[in-house]
Design a protein around this motif. Structure first.
Motif, PDB file in Angstrom:
ATOM      1  N   LEU A  30       0.812  -1.211   0.000  1.00  0.00           N
ATOM      2  CA  LEU A  30       0.000   0.000   0.000  1.00  0.00           C
ATOM      3  C   LEU A  30       0.852   1.270   0.000  1.00  0.00           C
ATOM      4  O   LEU A  30       0.334   2.363  -0.235  1.00  0.00           O
ATOM      5  N   THR A  31       2.147   1.141   0.265  1.00  0.00           N
ATOM      6  CA  THR A  31       3.035   2.302   0.221  1.00  0.00           C
ATOM      7  C   THR A  31       3.594   2.546  -1.178  1.00  0.00           C
ATOM      8  O   THR A  31       4.388   3.472  -1.373  1.00  0.00           O
ATOM      9  N   ASN A  32       3.194   1.720  -2.147  1.00  0.00           N
ATOM     10  CA  ASN A  32       3.653   1.888  -3.522  1.00  0.00           C
ATOM     11  C   ASN A  32       2.959   3.105  -4.138  1.00  0.00           C
ATOM     12  O   ASN A  32       1.821   3.031  -4.605  1.00  0.00           O
ATOM     13  N   ASP A  33       3.647   4.225  -4.141  1.00  0.00           N
ATOM     14  CA  ASP A  33       3.041   5.477  -4.588  1.00  0.00           C
ATOM     15  C   ASP A  33       2.728   5.481  -6.083  1.00  0.00           C
ATOM     16  O   ASP A  33       1.800   6.174  -6.523  1.00  0.00           O
ATOM     17  N   LYS A  34       3.480   4.720  -6.871  1.00  0.00           N
ATOM     18  CA  LYS A  34       3.219   4.690  -8.311  1.00  0.00           C
ATOM     19  C   LYS A  34       1.855   4.087  -8.603  1.00  0.00           C
ATOM     20  O   LYS A  34       1.071   4.622  -9.396  1.00  0.00           O
ATOM     21  N   THR A  35       1.551   2.958  -7.952  1.00  0.00           N
ATOM     22  CA  THR A  35       0.235   2.339  -8.141  1.00  0.00           C
ATOM     23  C   THR A  35      -0.872   3.276  -7.700  1.00  0.00           C
ATOM     24  O   THR A  35      -1.875   3.470  -8.400  1.00  0.00           O
ATOM     25  N   ARG A  36      -0.686   3.877  -6.535  1.00  0.00           N
ATOM     26  CA  ARG A  36      -1.725   4.754  -5.988  1.00  0.00           C
ATOM     27  C   ARG A  36      -1.955   5.964  -6.890  1.00  0.00           C
ATOM     28  O   ARG A  36      -3.106   6.352  -7.158  1.00  0.00           O
ATOM     29  N   SER A  37      -0.893   6.582  -7.372  1.00  0.00           N
ATOM     30  CA  SER A  37      -1.054   7.798  -8.175  1.00  0.00           C
ATOM     31  C   SER A  37      -1.747   7.512  -9.510  1.00  0.00           C
ATOM     32  O   SER A  37      -2.573   8.310  -9.969  1.00  0.00           O
ATOM     33  N   VAL A  38      -1.418   6.364 -10.139  1.00  0.00           N
ATOM     34  CA  VAL A  38      -2.078   5.999 -11.398  1.00  0.00           C
ATOM     35  C   VAL A  38      -3.573   5.796 -11.168  1.00  0.00           C
ATOM     36  O   VAL A  38      -4.418   6.270 -11.947  1.00  0.00           O
ATOM     37  N   LEU A  39      -3.915   5.095 -10.095  1.00  0.00           N
ATOM     38  CA  LEU A  39      -5.326   4.860  -9.787  1.00  0.00           C
ATOM     39  C   LEU A  39      -6.046   6.165  -9.443  1.00  0.00           C
ATOM     40  O   LEU A  39      -7.186   6.390  -9.868  1.00  0.00           O
ATOM     41  N   GLU A  40      -5.397   7.032  -8.676  1.00  0.00           N
ATOM     42  CA  GLU A  40      -6.039   8.277  -8.259  1.00  0.00           C
ATOM     43  C   GLU A  40      -6.317   9.195  -9.441  1.00  0.00           C
ATOM     44  O   GLU A  40      -7.362   9.855  -9.501  1.00  0.00           O
ATOM     45  N   ARG A  41      -5.380   9.246 -10.396  1.00  0.00           N
ATOM     46  CA  ARG A  41      -5.594  10.103 -11.567  1.00  0.00           C
ATOM     47  C   ARG A  41      -6.803   9.633 -12.373  1.00  0.00           C
ATOM     48  O   ARG A  41      -7.530  10.444 -12.946  1.00  0.00           O
ATOM     49  N   ALA A  42      -7.001   8.309 -12.428  1.00  0.00           N
ATOM     50  CA  ALA A  42      -8.087   7.775 -13.251  1.00  0.00           C
ATOM     51  C   ALA A  42      -9.412   7.680 -12.509  1.00  0.00           C
ATOM     52  O   ALA A  42     -10.472   7.851 -13.112  1.00  0.00           O
ATOM     53  N   THR A  43      -9.368   7.386 -11.217  1.00  0.00           N
ATOM     54  CA  THR A  43     -10.603   7.067 -10.490  1.00  0.00           C
ATOM     55  C   THR A  43     -10.925   8.008  -9.346  1.00  0.00           C
ATOM     56  O   THR A  43     -12.037   7.957  -8.809  1.00  0.00           O
ATOM     57  N   GLY A  44      -9.988   8.836  -8.929  1.00  0.00           N
ATOM     58  CA  GLY A  44     -10.200   9.688  -7.776  1.00  0.00           C
ATOM     59  C   GLY A  44      -9.623   9.070  -6.514  1.00  0.00           C
ATOM     60  O   GLY A  44      -9.425   7.857  -6.419  1.00  0.00           O
ATOM     61  N   THR A  45      -9.363   9.896  -5.514  1.00  0.00           N
ATOM     62  CA  THR A  45      -8.687   9.459  -4.287  1.00  0.00           C
ATOM     63  C   THR A  45      -9.503   8.438  -3.503  1.00  0.00           C
ATOM     64  O   THR A  45      -8.980   7.406  -3.073  1.00  0.00           O
ATOM     65  N   ALA A  46     -10.785   8.700  -3.315  1.00  0.00           N
ATOM     66  CA  ALA A  46     -11.617   7.815  -2.486  1.00  0.00           C
ATOM     67  C   ALA A  46     -11.753   6.430  -3.118  1.00  0.00           C
ATOM     68  O   ALA A  46     -11.618   5.405  -2.436  1.00  0.00           O
ATOM     69  N   PHE A  47     -12.008   6.396  -4.420  1.00  0.00           N
ATOM     70  CA  PHE A  47     -12.173   5.105  -5.090  1.00  0.00           C
ATOM     71  C   PHE A  47     -10.849   4.340  -5.092  1.00  0.00           C
ATOM     72  O   PHE A  47     -10.819   3.116  -4.884  1.00  0.00           O
ATOM     73  N   ALA A  48      -9.744   5.040  -5.334  1.00  0.00           N
ATOM     74  CA  ALA A  48      -8.437   4.381  -5.354  1.00  0.00           C
ATOM     75  C   ALA A  48      -8.124   3.737  -4.014  1.00  0.00           C
ATOM     76  O   ALA A  48      -7.622   2.604  -3.952  1.00  0.00           O
ATOM     77  N   GLU A  49      -8.417   4.442  -2.931  1.00  0.00           N
ATOM     78  CA  GLU A  49      -8.171   3.895  -1.594  1.00  0.00           C
ATOM     79  C   GLU A  49      -9.032   2.655  -1.352  1.00  0.00           C
ATOM     80  O   GLU A  49      -8.552   1.642  -0.836  1.00  0.00           O
ATOM     81  N   ARG A  50     -10.269   2.733  -1.748  1.00  0.00           N
ATOM     82  CA  ARG A  50     -11.158   1.585  -1.570  1.00  0.00           C
ATOM     83  C   ARG A  50     -10.700   0.398  -2.403  1.00  0.00           C
ATOM     84  O   ARG A  50     -10.672  -0.742  -1.927  1.00  0.00           O
ATOM     85  N   TYR A  51     -10.301   0.653  -3.641  1.00  0.00           N
ATOM     86  CA  TYR A  51      -9.864  -0.426  -4.521  1.00  0.00           C
ATOM     87  C   TYR A  51      -8.598  -1.092  -3.980  1.00  0.00           C
ATOM     88  O   TYR A  51      -8.476  -2.326  -3.961  1.00  0.00           O
ATOM     89  N   MET A  52      -7.661  -0.305  -3.507  1.00  0.00           N
ATOM     90  CA  MET A  52      -6.392  -0.855  -3.025  1.00  0.00           C
ATOM     91  C   MET A  52      -6.564  -1.666  -1.745  1.00  0.00           C
ATOM     92  O   MET A  52      -5.893  -2.686  -1.546  1.00  0.00           O
ATOM     93  N   THR A  53      -7.468  -1.236  -0.871  1.00  0.00           N
ATOM     94  CA  THR A  53      -7.620  -1.913   0.420  1.00  0.00           C
ATOM     95  C   THR A  53      -8.664  -3.031   0.410  1.00  0.00           C
ATOM     96  O   THR A  53      -8.624  -3.911   1.269  1.00  0.00           O
ATOM     97  N   GLU A  54      -9.583  -3.002  -0.554  1.00  0.00           N
ATOM     98  CA  GLU A  54     -10.611  -4.042  -0.609  1.00  0.00           C
ATOM     99  C   GLU A  54     -10.333  -5.113  -1.653  1.00  0.00           C
ATOM    100  O   GLU A  54     -10.754  -6.264  -1.477  1.00  0.00           O
ATOM    101  N   VAL A  55      -9.624  -4.749  -2.723  1.00  0.00           N
ATOM    102  CA  VAL A  55      -9.374  -5.708  -3.805  1.00  0.00           C
ATOM    103  C   VAL A  55      -7.916  -6.154  -3.821  1.00  0.00           C
ATOM    104  O   VAL A  55      -7.621  -7.351  -3.810  1.00  0.00           O
ATOM    105  N   LEU A  56      -6.989  -5.213  -3.844  1.00  0.00           N
ATOM    106  CA  LEU A  56      -5.582  -5.560  -4.014  1.00  0.00           C
ATOM    107  C   LEU A  56      -4.960  -6.152  -2.750  1.00  0.00           C
ATOM    108  O   LEU A  56      -4.397  -7.241  -2.777  1.00  0.00           O
TER     109      LEU A  56
END
Length: 388
Positions: free
Chosen positions: A351-377
């Protein structure tokens, strides 16, 4: 990486044949014996010449049963990769992985009255909006679908579980602008199972592989003679990579959670060389995954799980009895809790991988990216059950 520009070698064809799909699920003791034979064979390979290695491997594969008895196949899971780059070898690898998961021996239900003998596969509960993601942010205001922009993303997930062995089997394919393609694959065993985490990632950009990682991330302290370590070190596909390709340093997030046996390679800028590197990695990836699925499933047989449940109640180690000739490890509640702790650490570091988080946030928004990373990944937490 164009899967249509090269001919399959005989070795590639063998990699498409699942190891554990040829194993009789109803004969666990025989499977464990063959598992031990595989480890012995792996150690022998490091001492003998290449001809002996090939002959030993050939005899081992020929010894495996070809039929599965009293079983009903898992019907499979749906995903939509119709708009993914169809000439991408990374996408094709994802399709092969999905097919293997649905056809492996552990995905078959052995008919019988004993529920402990059931290691059948089923869907892992996943919210529909997280399982299939259509993120086209530039299209929200101007009416187009956003694919002309730089931040759109499509994601398709396969999320399965095995009743006895694997808590979650997760495969993600993601694609976006400029031929950006990602394959992410993680298999979490139940903490009651003495097995590592299978972890693999492949990243492609502008038609070439830029990063590939595969590892069996440890959930206990690494030790010499471990069946999983012995297996990966004996693979011919690993030897070819070690002799041919230069490995790159692990990403910072991986240093604390991946094993000393991890294979991590970049990609050559020259297209034909990059393609050769990917094919070598692909073969090793599938070899490791096939062996892992087999070894982990034999480590979770019903006798061991029965002992584990008893250990939960008493917090005592449970060993073999006089009338039990199976050579299986002892379990205690503390052992399972340690493995759960290591799985939690694996997720926290990812979850500290900033590259994954930033790509997801640009496409889906901060809230969705956080949910996707913690519930799916990366979803392991203290409340995660130790067993099914």
């Amino acid at each position: 990486l164009n899967r249509n520009t090269h001919a399959q070698t005989e070795r590639e064809k063998k990699s498409l044949t699942p190891l554990s799909s040829r194993l009789s699920k109803t004969n666990r003791r025989t499977a464990r014996t063959r598992c031990d034979a595989l480890v012995v064979s792996s150690r022998r390979k490091r001492r003998d010449d290449d001809d002996d290695d090939d002959e030993a491997e050939r005899r081992y594969y020929q010894s495996l049963p070809r039929e599965l008895n009293n079983a009903k196949r898992f019907e499979g899971t749906e995903w939509d990769v119709s708009d993914a780059p169809q000439d991408s070898a990374i996408i094709e690898l994802g399709k092969v992985i999905k097919q293997k998961w649905e056809e492996e021996a552990f995905a078959l239900f052995a008919e019988g009255d004993d529920d402990n003998d059931d290691d059948s596969v089923s869907e892992f509960p996943t919210s529909p909006e997280l399982k299939s993601v259509h993120a086209f942010p530039e299209g929200r205001d101007d009416g187009n679908d956003g694919r002309n922009g730089k931040s759109w993303m499509r994601i398709e997930n396969v999320c399965l579980r095995s009743k006895r062995t694997f808590r979650k089997m997760h495969l993600e394919l993601a694609w976006g602008p400029m031929d950006f393609v990602v394959l992410h694959c993680v298999i979490y065993p139940h903490a009651s199972v003495d097995a590592p985490i299978f972890a693999g990632d492949v990243v492609g950009f502008r038609g070439r592989m830029s990063l590939s990682i595969v590892d069996l991330a440890p959930t206990t302290n690494e030790k010499e003679g471990d069946v999983f370590n012995s297996f990966v070190l004996g693979l011919e596909s690993r030897k070819r990579i070690e002799q041919t390709l230069e490995q790159r340093p692990l990403p910072e997030w991986g240093e604390a959670i991946l094993s000393s046996k991890c294979i991590c390679i970049g990609g050559d800028k020259e297209e034909s060389e990059n393609q050769k590197q990917f094919e070598m990695f692909r073969e090793y990836f599938l070899d490791v995954m096939d062996g892992y699925l087999f070894l982990a499933s034999t480590k979770s047989d019903k006798k061991i799980l029965k002992d584990t449940v008893e250990a939960y109640k008493t917090n005592q180690k449970v060993g073999t009895t006089d009338d039990d000739t199976d050579d299986h490890p002892s379990f205690a509640l503390s052992d399972a809790l340690l493995r759960l702790k290591r799985q939690i650490a694996f997720c926290e570091k990812q979850l500290t991988n900033d590259k994954t988080r930033s790509v997801l946030e640009r496409a889906t928004g901060t809230a969705f990216a956080e949910r996707y990373m913690t519930e799916v990944l990366f979803d392991v937490r203290e409340t995660t059950p130790l067993a099914s």
